[in-house]
Design an enzyme around this catalytic site. Structure first.
Site, PDB file in Angstrom:
ATOM      1  N   ASP A  44     -85.103 -73.661  88.585  1.00  0.00           N
ATOM      2  CA  ASP A  44     -84.181 -72.897  89.695  1.00  0.00           C
ATOM      3  C   ASP A  44     -84.975 -73.328  91.021  1.00  0.00           C
ATOM      4  O   ASP A  44     -85.954 -73.014  91.478  1.00  0.00           O
ATOM      5  CB  ASP A  44     -84.489 -71.147  89.700  1.00  0.00           C
TER       6      ASP A  44
ATOM      7  N   GLU B 254     -80.340 -76.062  88.236  1.00  0.00           N
ATOM      8  CA  GLU B 254     -79.212 -75.193  88.877  1.00  0.00           C
ATOM      9  C   GLU B 254     -78.715 -75.843  89.716  1.00  0.00           C
ATOM     10  O   GLU B 254     -79.184 -76.531  90.704  1.00  0.00           O
ATOM     11  CB  GLU B 254     -79.407 -73.709  89.321  1.00  0.00           C
TER      12      GLU B 254
ATOM     13  N   ASP C  91     -87.346 -65.768  90.069  1.00  0.00           N
ATOM     14  CA  ASP C  91     -87.312 -67.369  90.022  1.00  0.00           C
ATOM     15  C   ASP C  91     -87.489 -67.757  88.714  1.00  0.00           C
ATOM     16  O   ASP C  91     -86.726 -68.602  88.249  1.00  0.00           O
ATOM     17  CB  ASP C  91     -88.020 -67.887  91.138  1.00  0.00           C
TER      18      ASP C  91
END
Length: 173
Positions: A8, A67, A139
């Site tokens: 991420d 991502e 996160d």
């Protein structure tokens, strides 16, 4: 057994999540955050690159998923996020890993079942799916969700390929 590293990305905090696949099931390996304090963007990007490189060296993943950038309200933030993604992707490709990219909506849909899920829903489902005793930081949970999304996508593709083979065999009979 396959090890998947999910990322991420962020220019200040980059989450990472590592799962291994045992008998087609996800097993938690590790997760955490690469936190960058420096105000100088090139130094932050270097820290993301070296942090992801170290995680890859330590855990030896066979698969890498990250991502995709989404367009936030602030274009400058989106650009910095894209640069952090680039640093992480270069770390992966330097180690010979191919890169799979997923949108935030795909990740949330895969893990929570709702593409517009919020962070607490993602944290809850990651904790549940991986049978964790405590909830990971947001996160890190997002990064684990990226890894789980990649696993679910790969498993779906394998199932679809198997169904296609069965359909072809039936037609040949």
């Amino acid at each position: 057994m396959s090890i998947i590293l999910g990322i991420d990305p962020g220019s200040r905090v980059t989450g990472y999540g590592i799962i291994k696949v045992v008998a087609n099931k996800a097993v938690y390996v590790a997760s955490g955050c690469i936190r960058v304090q420096d105000d100088d963007l090139p130094k932050r990007l270097h820290n993301v690159f070296t942090g992801v490189s170290e995680i890859i060296r330590q855990f030896q993943p066979e698969q890498f998923a990250i991502e995709q950038v989404f367009m936030a309200k602030n274009a400058d933030s989106a650009l910095k996020l894209g640069q952090a993604r680039g640093a992480a992707i270069v770390a992966a490709t330097n180690k010979g890993l191919s890169v799979a990219e997923y949108s935030a909506r795909q990740i949330k849909q895969s893990v929570v079942g709702i593409g517009a899920a919020d962070k607490t829903q993602v944290q809850h489902m990651v904790t549940y799916l991986l049978k964790l005793t405590k909830t990971p930081q947001a996160d890190a949970a997002d990064a684990l969700a990226v890894a789980l999304c990649h696993l679910h996508t790969e498993q779906s593709l394998v199932r679809m390929a198997g169904q296609a083979k069965k359909t072809v065999r039936r037609r040949l009979r």
